[in-house]
Enzyme design. Structure first.
Site, mmCIF file in Angstrom:
data_model
loop_
_atom_site.group_PDB
_atom_site.id
_atom_site.type_symbol
_atom_site.label_atom_id
_atom_site.label_comp_id
_atom_site.label_asym_id
_atom_site.label_seq_id
_atom_site.Cartn_x
_atom_site.Cartn_y
_atom_site.Cartn_z
ATOM 1 N N HIS A 154 -1.311 -1.337 -6.665
ATOM 2 C CA HIS A 154 -2.645 -0.871 -7.029
ATOM 3 C C HIS A 154 -3.387 -1.808 -7.976
ATOM 4 C CE1 HIS A 154 -2.548 3.640 -5.796
ATOM 5 N NE2 HIS A 154 -1.968 2.858 -4.887
ATOM 6 N N ASP B 123 -5.400 0.764 0.120
ATOM 7 C CA ASP B 123 -5.095 1.896 -0.772
ATOM 8 C C ASP B 123 -6.354 2.634 -1.222
ATOM 9 O OD1 ASP B 123 -1.989 1.569 -1.528
ATOM 10 O OD2 ASP B 123 -2.911 -0.410 -1.371
ATOM 11 N N HIS C 78 -6.834 5.937 -0.505
ATOM 12 C CA HIS C 78 -6.299 7.232 -0.944
ATOM 13 C C HIS C 78 -7.334 8.353 -0.825
ATOM 14 C CE1 HIS C 78 -2.320 6.060 -2.499
ATOM 15 N NE2 HIS C 78 -2.890 4.894 -2.765
ATOM 16 N N ASP D 51 -2.458 3.275 3.377
ATOM 17 C CA ASP D 51 -2.815 4.372 2.462
ATOM 18 C C ASP D 51 -4.307 4.670 2.494
ATOM 19 O OD1 ASP D 51 -0.246 4.886 1.714
ATOM 20 O OD2 ASP D 51 -0.379 4.023 -0.284
ATOM 21 N N HIS E 38 -0.268 -1.577 -1.074
ATOM 22 C CA HIS E 38 0.644 -0.701 -1.820
ATOM 23 C C HIS E 38 0.572 -0.934 -3.325
ATOM 24 C CE1 HIS E 38 3.874 2.032 -2.645
ATOM 25 N NE2 HIS E 38 4.600 1.099 -3.205
ATOM 26 N N HIS F 250 2.473 -3.495 3.680
ATOM 27 C CA HIS F 250 2.345 -2.418 2.697
ATOM 28 C C HIS F 250 3.729 -2.102 2.140
ATOM 29 C CE1 HIS F 250 -0.061 1.007 1.060
ATOM 30 N NE2 HIS F 250 1.151 1.536 0.922
ATOM 31 N N ASN G 293 2.668 4.203 2.784
ATOM 32 C CA ASN G 293 3.738 5.151 2.499
ATOM 33 C C ASN G 293 3.211 6.560 2.262
ATOM 34 O OD1 ASN G 293 2.636 3.916 0.048
ATOM 35 N ND2 ASN G 293 4.089 5.192 -1.054
ATOM 36 N N HIS G 294 1.921 6.708 1.968
ATOM 37 C CA HIS G 294 1.349 8.042 1.774
ATOM 38 C C HIS G 294 0.966 8.690 3.109
ATOM 39 C CE1 HIS G 294 0.769 8.611 -2.645
ATOM 40 N NE2 HIS G 294 1.020 7.322 -2.634
#
Length: 658
Positions: A247, A20, A22, A60, A245, A217, A128-129
């Site tokens: 955080h 993650d 991002h 992610d 996933h 995830h 998922n992002h």
């Protein structure tokens, strides 16, 4: 497996673990725009300094499904800077790479490409992002894979069955089986696990000699009845699960007492929401594996922006102010100013000696003003800290506890008294069916169907709105039982009763029973598609924010679409399912629970009978034409009272509880 110390040698894997990241989150923000890029640079630099064998990312990598050109450019630049070079790769891949890397036209690991010079391979699943979309099912990771900088794995192309094939890696005497599963909607994956449609393949030889590492995830914490993946769903031969996933940083491996594997949750490397889970210190992990032993070293990230969050309940400070205190709003504002100043001072003390930490921290003060207090002007308040915090616009977040309103009339049902949440928590519909018949008296036991078949049919109705699942299962089992009786030459009613039960019991917990159930479900789905009811039941509804501070979103009334099809058969049922799925998690589960139990009672009334009766529950469903054509006569002994109760229960099931 053991977590003892392992030394760095030719038999030890060194793996950098992160999830993650991002990339691109708030990239247009003047203060926080470069946070994600700075942290990725630190992660890659850490991998190079520790001379890791490879980097494992748990999804992610990008914040947006379609990253900007700036985001892609910076990502490619950093991967090329740190992951390409002359350092040799000291492990080999033994598995079929065409199966492992099935999303690219170059189905082999990047360091084996003769046109590339890779020193640190990167293996990543999608989240998922940055999940695959479009007709071709491509995602941003596929661009990195085509450029030879990332090895994208764990992408499942099928929505009906998932086979997770591991990447088999060997370094010296250490053999590592790397499993991965990219993000899938939690409700769908939960259903596939329950239906045993997810399998993890294992090496054929020396299965106990492999260290099994799995990265996933999905939701780990429970956001709803099926909106998460329980750890118990995963196979017990695994040694370590890297969970993406979520955080919150819980990177220290914890043992699952039931499955006996360890779970590590690295968490995100950037705060994408101002929630308590994001306030934990961000870390990555350096995993060492030798044989079946492992050690995970926690590495704190130094470039992550500080984040402090506190809760204030104004009603708990009666000694300072009350709702009736003169100028109480000004006093509350002054109190919040003092709390924010304290958090800024704490951030300054922690930042001393670490020049890599950004200067301005993230500050969030959640103020509960229930009990008659009033909120002050947050915009004016934020102006006092505009030069000291990174999020001046949303420092203060006012919340108020919802008051429980008493509902009158017949809708005022005390669901808490009707069932105990602790008893139903975590149970599936088929579990409730099984428990019902285990506790039921002998006179209301099933004669034609098995508990597993009934549970599966009710589950299909509840989860997928498969309206004909129960009826089709009974019809299918009736036909098979009639054929069996005909082949056995049974004629008397007493012999029919005994033979029906023997035939039913002979199929319980067998492959034939599962095959019959699946065939009946396929028929029900085929009938629905023939009517043109669509395939809404197979779609996942993901527009509910279970973690919202503002509570659940009101359910909008279903709108009528264009065309004649909007008035078609089954429209109301689909609208009701949409409304139920979009309602809050507690109410949704209550509705599903009561509807399932109500339908269970219907079919107990209609398709079971007292064991002392002269006719079987099987005979109740045999039509006259079918019975006579097969040379078997069945007596119809419907009772008017049972009919009336069954009709009443059916009407109750169709009530819209929302």
């Amino acid at each position: 497996m053991s977590s003892e110390n392992t030394s760095d040698d030719e038999d030890t894997f060194k793996i950098l673990i992160a999830t993650d990241i991002h990339l691109g989150y708030l990239e247009k923000d003047a203060i926080r725009g470069n946070d994600t890029y700075t942290t990725l640079d630190e992660i890659l630099q850490c991998a190079k300094q520790n001379e890791v064998d490879f980097i494992l990312l748990g999804g992610d990598l990008f914040h947006d499904n379609k990253p900007s050109r700036q985001c892609l450019h910076k990502c490619l630049t950093m991967l090329r800077k740190y992951c390409m070079g002359d350092s040799p790769v000291r492990f080999e891949i033994l598995s079929d790479q065409k199966v492992n890397f099935n999303t690219t036209q170059f189905p082999w690991v990047n360091y084996q490409d003769e046109n590339l010079n890779i020193s640190i391979p990167v293996f990543s699943i999608h989240g998922n992002h940055d999940d695959p979309t479009g007709a071709e099912g491509l995602c941003a990771l596929d661009l990195l894979s085509a450029s030879g900088l990332v090895n994208h794995f764990g992408h499942s192309h099928s929505v009906e069955k998932i086979e997770i094939s591991p990447i088999l890696i060997q370094k010296g005497i250490t053999k590592l089986a790397l499993y991965g599963l990219g993000s899938i909607p939690d409700e769908r994956l939960y259903r596939m696990f329950v239906n045993k449609q997810v399998s993890m393949l294992r090496p054929k030889e020396d299965q106990d000699g492999w260290f099994n590492l799995f990265t996933i995830h999905q939701n780990r914490s429970k956001h709803g009845p099926t909106n998460y993946i329980p750890e118990q769903f995963l196979d017990d031969f695994l040694d370590l699960v890297v969970w993406g996933h979520e955080h919150e940083c819980l990177i220290k491996p914890t043992l699952n007492e039931q499955q006996l594997f360890y779970v590590s949750q690295p968490g995100s490397s950037v705060a994408t929401s101002l929630s308590p889970g994001e306030a934990t210190k961000k870390k990555i992990g350096l995993l060492r594996v030798k044989g079946r032993k492992m050690k995970l070293q926690e590495i704190p990230l130094k470039t992550v922006r500080q984040f402090f969050i506190e809760d204030v309940v104004l009603a708990d400070h009666q000694d300072c102010f009350t709702p009736d205190t003169p100028h109480v709003t000004k006093k509350v504002e002054d109190y919040c100013f003092a709390k924010v100043t304290e958090m800024l001072d704490e951030a300054e003390r922690e930042r001393l000696g670490c020049r890599l930490t950004p200067e301005k921290p993230l500050i969030r003060l959640r103020v509960d003003y229930s009990g008659g207090f009033e909120a002050f002007n947050t915009s004016r308040f934020s102006q006092k800290f505009v030069d000291r915090v990174a999020n001046p616009k949303d420092i203060i977040h006012f919340i108020r506890r919802r008051e429980q309103k008493e509902i009158k009339d017949e809708s005022s049902i005390d669901y808490g008294k009707l069932f105990k949440p602790t008893a139903v928590e975590g149970l599936r519909v088929e579990d409730l069916v099984k428990q019902y018949f285990e506790a039921a008296e002998q006179k209301v036991q099933l004669s034609l169907l098995t508990e597993q078949g009934m549970g599966k049919a009710i589950q299909e109705f509840v989860d997928k709105d498969e309206k004909e699942a129960i009826e089709e299962l009974i019809t299918y089992q009736l036909q098979k039982t009639q054929l069996h009786l005909q082949s056995r030459g049974v004629t008397t009613e007493q012999d029919i009763d005994a033979e029906v039960r023997l035939f039913r019991d002979s199929k319980k917990n067998t492959a034939e029973e599962e095959k019959d159930i699946q065939e009946a479900m396929n028929r029900a789905k085929a009938h629905r598609l023939e009517r043109g009811d669509g395939d809404f039941a197979d779609q996942d509804v993901s527009d509910v924010n279970m973690d919202s501070d503002e509570g659940s979103v009101p359910v909008a009334a279903p709108t009528r679409g264009r065309g004649r099809g909007s008035r078609g058969r089954g429209g109301r049922g689909r609208a009701e399912v949409r409304a139920i799925k979009r309602s809050s998690k507690g109410k949704c589960y209550i509705v599903l629970y009561f509807r399932a139990m109500a339908f269970l009672k219907i079919f107990v009334l209609f398709y079971t009978r007292p064991s002392s009766s002269s006719s079987s529950s099987f005979s109740k469903y045999g039509s006259q034409s079918q019975s006579q054509s097969r040379g078997i006569a069945f007596e119809d002994s419907d009772d008017d009272e049972v009919k009336q109760e069954g009709k009443f229960m059916y009407r109750m099931c169709r009530v819209k509880w929302d």
